[in-house]
Design a protein around this motif. Sequence first.
Motif, PDB file in Angstrom:
ATOM      1  N   LEU A  22       0.833  -1.193   0.000  1.00  0.00           N
ATOM      2  CA  LEU A  22       0.000   0.000   0.000  1.00  0.00           C
ATOM      3  C   LEU A  22       0.873   1.250   0.000  1.00  0.00           C
ATOM      4  O   LEU A  22       0.667   2.167  -0.799  1.00  0.00           O
ATOM      5  N   TYR A  23       1.866   1.282   0.867  1.00  0.00           N
ATOM      6  CA  TYR A  23       2.750   2.442   0.931  1.00  0.00           C
ATOM      7  C   TYR A  23       3.489   2.649  -0.401  1.00  0.00           C
ATOM      8  O   TYR A  23       3.609   3.787  -0.881  1.00  0.00           O
ATOM      9  N   LYS A  24       3.931   1.565  -0.999  1.00  0.00           N
ATOM     10  CA  LYS A  24       4.678   1.648  -2.270  1.00  0.00           C
ATOM     11  C   LYS A  24       3.902   2.445  -3.324  1.00  0.00           C
ATOM     12  O   LYS A  24       4.476   3.248  -4.058  1.00  0.00           O
ATOM     13  N   TYR A  25       2.592   2.234  -3.402  1.00  0.00           N
ATOM     14  CA  TYR A  25       1.785   2.909  -4.421  1.00  0.00           C
ATOM     15  C   TYR A  25       1.121   4.185  -3.906  1.00  0.00           C
ATOM     16  O   TYR A  25       1.000   5.159  -4.643  1.00  0.00           O
ATOM     17  N   ALA A  26       0.707   4.196  -2.646  1.00  0.00           N
ATOM     18  CA  ALA A  26      -0.039   5.342  -2.112  1.00  0.00           C
ATOM     19  C   ALA A  26       0.864   6.515  -1.734  1.00  0.00           C
ATOM     20  O   ALA A  26       0.360   7.604  -1.471  1.00  0.00           O
ATOM     21  N   HIS A  30       0.713  11.316  -7.569  1.00  0.00           N
ATOM     22  CA  HIS A  30      -0.192  11.195  -8.721  1.00  0.00           C
ATOM     23  C   HIS A  30      -1.409  10.334  -8.411  1.00  0.00           C
ATOM     24  O   HIS A  30      -2.370  10.309  -9.184  1.00  0.00           O
ATOM     25  N   ILE A  31      -1.364   9.593  -7.313  1.00  0.00           N
ATOM     26  CA  ILE A  31      -2.478   8.721  -6.926  1.00  0.00           C
ATOM     27  C   ILE A  31      -3.473   9.475  -6.042  1.00  0.00           C
ATOM     28  O   ILE A  31      -4.628   9.655  -6.394  1.00  0.00           O
ATOM     29  N   GLY A  32      -3.037   9.903  -4.879  1.00  0.00           N
ATOM     30  CA  GLY A  32      -3.946  10.467  -3.887  1.00  0.00           C
ATOM     31  C   GLY A  32      -4.397  11.886  -4.144  1.00  0.00           C
ATOM     32  O   GLY A  32      -5.569  12.214  -3.928  1.00  0.00           O
ATOM     33  N   ILE A  72      -2.339  -4.000  -5.337  1.00  0.00           N
ATOM     34  CA  ILE A  72      -1.871  -2.993  -6.299  1.00  0.00           C
ATOM     35  C   ILE A  72      -2.816  -1.795  -6.365  1.00  0.00           C
ATOM     36  O   ILE A  72      -2.560  -0.847  -7.106  1.00  0.00           O
ATOM     37  N   GLY A  73      -3.902  -1.850  -5.615  1.00  0.00           N
ATOM     38  CA  GLY A  73      -4.860  -0.756  -5.611  1.00  0.00           C
ATOM     39  C   GLY A  73      -5.975  -1.044  -4.631  1.00  0.00           C
ATOM     40  O   GLY A  73      -5.939  -2.040  -3.898  1.00  0.00           O
ATOM     41  N   GLU A 102       0.321   3.464 -10.062  1.00  0.00           N
ATOM     42  CA  GLU A 102       0.668   4.018 -11.375  1.00  0.00           C
ATOM     43  C   GLU A 102       1.267   2.999 -12.350  1.00  0.00           C
ATOM     44  O   GLU A 102       0.961   3.055 -13.545  1.00  0.00           O
ATOM     45  N   PRO A 103       2.081   2.024 -11.906  1.00  0.00           N
ATOM     46  CA  PRO A 103       2.609   1.047 -12.871  1.00  0.00           C
ATOM     47  C   PRO A 103       1.513   0.218 -13.556  1.00  0.00           C
ATOM     48  O   PRO A 103       1.773  -0.425 -14.573  1.00  0.00           O
TER      49      PRO A 103
END
Length: 186
Positions: A22-26, A30-32, A72-73, A102-103
């Motif tokens: 979760l941390y890796k993507y959040a 550009h996400i949050g 991943i989301g 994003e990936p």
Amino acid sequence: MTTLQTERLVLRPWRESDAEALYKYAKNPHIGLPAGWPPHTSVEESLDIIRNVFNGPEDYAIALAGDPDTAIGAIALKLAGSSTLFPEDDTTQAELGFWIGEPFWGHGYVPEAAHELLRHAFDDLGLATVWCAYYEGNTKSARVQEKLGFEPVSITPEVPVPLLHDVRTGHENRMTRAQWEQLNAK
């Protein structure tokens, strides 16, 4: 809690062991930021989000079918009392929310996950209406909602975005059970 599956995805309950993913993507702004929440600043913060935010009865981690243990989301249905888009005591409606790392953008994963959660909302939970909203400028979310067949209902200026201490223009969309059935008639 239910686990849902599509051809390419698994929608499953969040686990504390998902905090690093979760941390890796959040942590990505550009996400949050387009969705109205600040980037995560630590694995500990992500763990707190799993424990205290992603803990609703219809909150799901999105994972690839080939790697169901790696989130991943996120995707969720906010039920009565957890959305401002419909009366808080109305158990026939929900609000859909989603994001993906994003990936994984551009692969159609969010529409696929959202389609399955809409099926679950209307077929399994018996809901009458599902709402979905986005802030002005969040073109990715707008496009997903359009692809799914959500109908624009209103545009609201100066919507508070409390987590960012901001105000934005909000776009509110909905899908009724009748629209869902028409879109998915065989």
